[in-house]
Design a protein around this motif. Sequence first.
Motif, PDB file in Angstrom:
ATOM      1  N   HIS A  89       0.885  -1.166   0.000  1.00  0.00           N
ATOM      2  CA  HIS A  89       0.000   0.000   0.000  1.00  0.00           C
ATOM      3  C   HIS A  89       0.925   1.218   0.000  1.00  0.00           C
ATOM      4  O   HIS A  89       1.657   1.453   0.953  1.00  0.00           O
ATOM      5  CB  HIS A  89      -0.878  -0.033   1.242  1.00  0.00           C
ATOM      6  CG  HIS A  89      -1.791   1.141   1.365  1.00  0.00           C
ATOM      7  ND1 HIS A  89      -2.661   1.285   2.398  1.00  0.00           N
ATOM      8  CD2 HIS A  89      -1.979   2.238   0.594  1.00  0.00           C
ATOM      9  CE1 HIS A  89      -3.333   2.406   2.269  1.00  0.00           C
ATOM     10  NE2 HIS A  89      -2.924   3.006   1.177  1.00  0.00           N
ATOM     11  N   VAL A  90       0.897   1.995  -1.083  1.00  0.00           N
ATOM     12  CA  VAL A  90       1.791   3.147  -1.216  1.00  0.00           C
ATOM     13  C   VAL A  90       1.306   4.254  -0.282  1.00  0.00           C
ATOM     14  O   VAL A  90       0.193   4.759  -0.421  1.00  0.00           O
ATOM     15  CB  VAL A  90       1.847   3.646  -2.675  1.00  0.00           C
ATOM     16  CG1 VAL A  90       2.769   4.851  -2.791  1.00  0.00           C
ATOM     17  CG2 VAL A  90       2.296   2.525  -3.611  1.00  0.00           C
ATOM     18  N   ARG A  91       2.153   4.618   0.671  1.00  0.00           N
ATOM     19  CA  ARG A  91       1.831   5.663   1.650  1.00  0.00           C
ATOM     20  C   ARG A  91       2.357   7.029   1.224  1.00  0.00           C
ATOM     21  O   ARG A  91       1.761   8.047   1.530  1.00  0.00           O
ATOM     22  CB  ARG A  91       2.403   5.309   3.012  1.00  0.00           C
ATOM     23  CG  ARG A  91       1.782   4.090   3.618  1.00  0.00           C
ATOM     24  CD  ARG A  91       0.318   4.332   3.894  1.00  0.00           C
ATOM     25  NE  ARG A  91      -0.259   3.170   4.552  1.00  0.00           N
ATOM     26  CZ  ARG A  91      -1.493   3.113   4.940  1.00  0.00           C
ATOM     27  NH1 ARG A  91      -2.300   4.131   4.757  1.00  0.00           N
ATOM     28  NH2 ARG A  91      -1.958   2.038   5.515  1.00  0.00           N
ATOM     29  N   SER A  92       3.501   7.047   0.529  1.00  0.00           N
ATOM     30  CA  SER A  92       4.074   8.302   0.044  1.00  0.00           C
ATOM     31  C   SER A  92       5.058   7.981  -1.063  1.00  0.00           C
ATOM     32  O   SER A  92       5.441   6.818  -1.254  1.00  0.00           O
ATOM     33  CB  SER A  92       4.764   9.070   1.176  1.00  0.00           C
ATOM     34  OG  SER A  92       5.879   8.350   1.656  1.00  0.00           O
ATOM     35  N   PHE A  93       5.436   9.012  -1.807  1.00  0.00           N
ATOM     36  CA  PHE A  93       6.428   8.814  -2.842  1.00  0.00           C
ATOM     37  C   PHE A  93       7.209  10.103  -3.040  1.00  0.00           C
ATOM     38  O   PHE A  93       6.777  11.188  -2.650  1.00  0.00           O
ATOM     39  CB  PHE A  93       5.797   8.351  -4.161  1.00  0.00           C
ATOM     40  CG  PHE A  93       5.029   9.422  -4.880  1.00  0.00           C
ATOM     41  CD1 PHE A  93       5.630  10.177  -5.874  1.00  0.00           C
ATOM     42  CD2 PHE A  93       3.709   9.661  -4.562  1.00  0.00           C
ATOM     43  CE1 PHE A  93       4.917  11.166  -6.525  1.00  0.00           C
ATOM     44  CE2 PHE A  93       2.984  10.646  -5.214  1.00  0.00           C
ATOM     45  CZ  PHE A  93       3.589  11.405  -6.194  1.00  0.00           C
ATOM     46  N   ALA A  94       8.382   9.957  -3.635  1.00  0.00           N
ATOM     47  CA  ALA A  94       9.217  11.100  -3.986  1.00  0.00           C
ATOM     48  C   ALA A  94       9.796  10.825  -5.362  1.00  0.00           C
ATOM     49  O   ALA A  94      10.108   9.680  -5.705  1.00  0.00           O
ATOM     50  CB  ALA A  94      10.335  11.287  -2.964  1.00  0.00           C
ATOM     51  N   THR A  95       9.939  11.854  -6.154  1.00  0.00           N
ATOM     52  CA  THR A  95      10.487  11.694  -7.495  1.00  0.00           C
ATOM     53  C   THR A  95      11.325  12.913  -7.847  1.00  0.00           C
ATOM     54  O   THR A  95      11.138  13.993  -7.283  1.00  0.00           O
ATOM     55  CB  THR A  95       9.365  11.443  -8.532  1.00  0.00           C
ATOM     56  OG1 THR A  95       9.943  11.073  -9.764  1.00  0.00           O
ATOM     57  CG2 THR A  95       8.464  12.641  -8.689  1.00  0.00           C
ATOM     58  N   ARG A  96      12.262  12.718  -8.751  1.00  0.00           N
ATOM     59  CA  ARG A  96      13.087  13.814  -9.248  1.00  0.00           C
ATOM     60  C   ARG A  96      13.204  13.654 -10.755  1.00  0.00           C
ATOM     61  O   ARG A  96      12.954  12.569 -11.292  1.00  0.00           O
ATOM     62  CB  ARG A  96      14.452  13.826  -8.573  1.00  0.00           C
ATOM     63  CG  ARG A  96      15.310  12.599  -8.890  1.00  0.00           C
ATOM     64  CD  ARG A  96      16.693  12.737  -8.288  1.00  0.00           C
ATOM     65  NE  ARG A  96      17.507  11.563  -8.481  1.00  0.00           N
ATOM     66  CZ  ARG A  96      18.178  11.262  -9.588  1.00  0.00           C
ATOM     67  NH1 ARG A  96      18.133  12.055 -10.635  1.00  0.00           N
ATOM     68  NH2 ARG A  96      18.902  10.164  -9.670  1.00  0.00           N
ATOM     69  N   PRO A  97      13.578  14.702 -11.471  1.00  0.00           N
ATOM     70  CA  PRO A  97      13.699  14.591 -12.928  1.00  0.00           C
ATOM     71  C   PRO A  97      14.748  13.552 -13.325  1.00  0.00           C
ATOM     72  O   PRO A  97      15.726  13.345 -12.623  1.00  0.00           O
ATOM     73  CB  PRO A  97      14.145  15.994 -13.358  1.00  0.00           C
ATOM     74  CG  PRO A  97      13.734  16.888 -12.251  1.00  0.00           C
ATOM     75  CD  PRO A  97      13.828  16.064 -10.994  1.00  0.00           C
ATOM     76  N   GLY A  98      14.497  12.893 -14.431  1.00  0.00           N
ATOM     77  CA  GLY A  98      15.453  11.925 -14.967  1.00  0.00           C
ATOM     78  C   GLY A  98      14.761  10.737 -15.585  1.00  0.00           C
ATOM     79  O   GLY A  98      13.611  10.438 -15.271  1.00  0.00           O
ATOM     80  N   ASP A  99      15.472  10.071 -16.477  1.00  0.00           N
ATOM     81  CA  ASP A  99      14.963   8.861 -17.125  1.00  0.00           C
ATOM     82  C   ASP A  99      15.204   7.658 -16.223  1.00  0.00           C
ATOM     83  O   ASP A  99      16.272   7.518 -15.618  1.00  0.00           O
ATOM     84  CB  ASP A  99      15.647   8.647 -18.468  1.00  0.00           C
ATOM     85  CG  ASP A  99      15.357   9.763 -19.458  1.00  0.00           C
ATOM     86  OD1 ASP A  99      14.409  10.538 -19.230  1.00  0.00           O
ATOM     87  OD2 ASP A  99      16.086   9.866 -20.459  1.00  0.00           O
ATOM     88  N   ALA A 100      14.219   6.776 -16.134  1.00  0.00           N
ATOM     89  CA  ALA A 100      14.310   5.599 -15.273  1.00  0.00           C
ATOM     90  C   ALA A 100      14.754   4.376 -16.068  1.00  0.00           C
ATOM     91  O   ALA A 100      14.398   4.205 -17.233  1.00  0.00           O
ATOM     92  CB  ALA A 100      12.965   5.332 -14.612  1.00  0.00           C
ATOM     93  N   LEU A 101      15.500   3.526 -15.405  1.00  0.00           N
ATOM     94  CA  LEU A 101      15.963   2.272 -15.978  1.00  0.00           C
ATOM     95  C   LEU A 101      14.813   1.269 -16.016  1.00  0.00           C
ATOM     96  O   LEU A 101      14.061   1.137 -15.051  1.00  0.00           O
ATOM     97  CB  LEU A 101      17.103   1.723 -15.115  1.00  0.00           C
ATOM     98  CG  LEU A 101      17.825   0.476 -15.580  1.00  0.00           C
ATOM     99  CD1 LEU A 101      18.554   0.741 -16.895  1.00  0.00           C
ATOM    100  CD2 LEU A 101      18.832   0.038 -14.514  1.00  0.00           C
ATOM    101  N   THR A 102      14.659   0.577 -17.129  1.00  0.00           N
ATOM    102  CA  THR A 102      13.662  -0.486 -17.259  1.00  0.00           C
ATOM    103  C   THR A 102      14.362  -1.783 -17.625  1.00  0.00           C
ATOM    104  O   THR A 102      15.502  -1.777 -18.091  1.00  0.00           O
ATOM    105  CB  THR A 102      12.597  -0.163 -18.328  1.00  0.00           C
ATOM    106  OG1 THR A 102      13.229  -0.084 -19.607  1.00  0.00           O
ATOM    107  CG2 THR A 102      11.880   1.135 -18.010  1.00  0.00           C
ATOM    108  N   TYR A 103      13.680  -2.894 -17.422  1.00  0.00           N
ATOM    109  CA  TYR A 103      14.207  -4.208 -17.793  1.00  0.00           C
ATOM    110  C   TYR A 103      13.044  -5.028 -18.303  1.00  0.00           C
ATOM    111  O   TYR A 103      12.040  -5.204 -17.609  1.00  0.00           O
ATOM    112  CB  TYR A 103      14.842  -4.892 -16.574  1.00  0.00           C
ATOM    113  CG  TYR A 103      15.622  -6.119 -16.924  1.00  0.00           C
ATOM    114  CD1 TYR A 103      16.932  -6.031 -17.406  1.00  0.00           C
ATOM    115  CD2 TYR A 103      15.071  -7.377 -16.758  1.00  0.00           C
ATOM    116  CE1 TYR A 103      17.659  -7.168 -17.709  1.00  0.00           C
ATOM    117  CE2 TYR A 103      15.791  -8.522 -17.060  1.00  0.00           C
ATOM    118  CZ  TYR A 103      17.086  -8.410 -17.527  1.00  0.00           C
ATOM    119  OH  TYR A 103      17.811  -9.536 -17.842  1.00  0.00           O
TER     120      TYR A 103
END
Length: 116
Positions: A89-103
């Motif tokens: 259950h997601v309670r909070s999140f934080a994000t910053r600019p940038g491309d994310a790695l995927t697989y």
Amino acid sequence: DPPLVLWCMDIRSDRHDAFAGADRFAVHMLPVEDKEMSDRFAWGVARLSEDEFETANPEPPCLRNAVTRLDCDMHQQIIMGDHLVIVGHVRSFATRPGDALTYFRGKYGQAVDPTI
């Protein structure tokens, strides 16, 4: 509703007991340039140096280089075959600019930051 996230881990993982017994955990999205850290978590024992994470007890450790972090309470666990499905259950999140790695299908890629 509520906001949920799920991920799976092999029940033979050396980290299984820690996650299976956790009340809270964090999910991190790594920056596209950090394949080495991703490989450390996927293929071996991920030991982090002190400069790679920070802690704010009682929160789970936070990877300093993460593009996004989801702080979760354990919502449900399900054994499916040789994997433990963990639903948070997601309670909070934080994000910053940038491309994310995927697989996907054995290859690395990237999720492009929509704000750029």
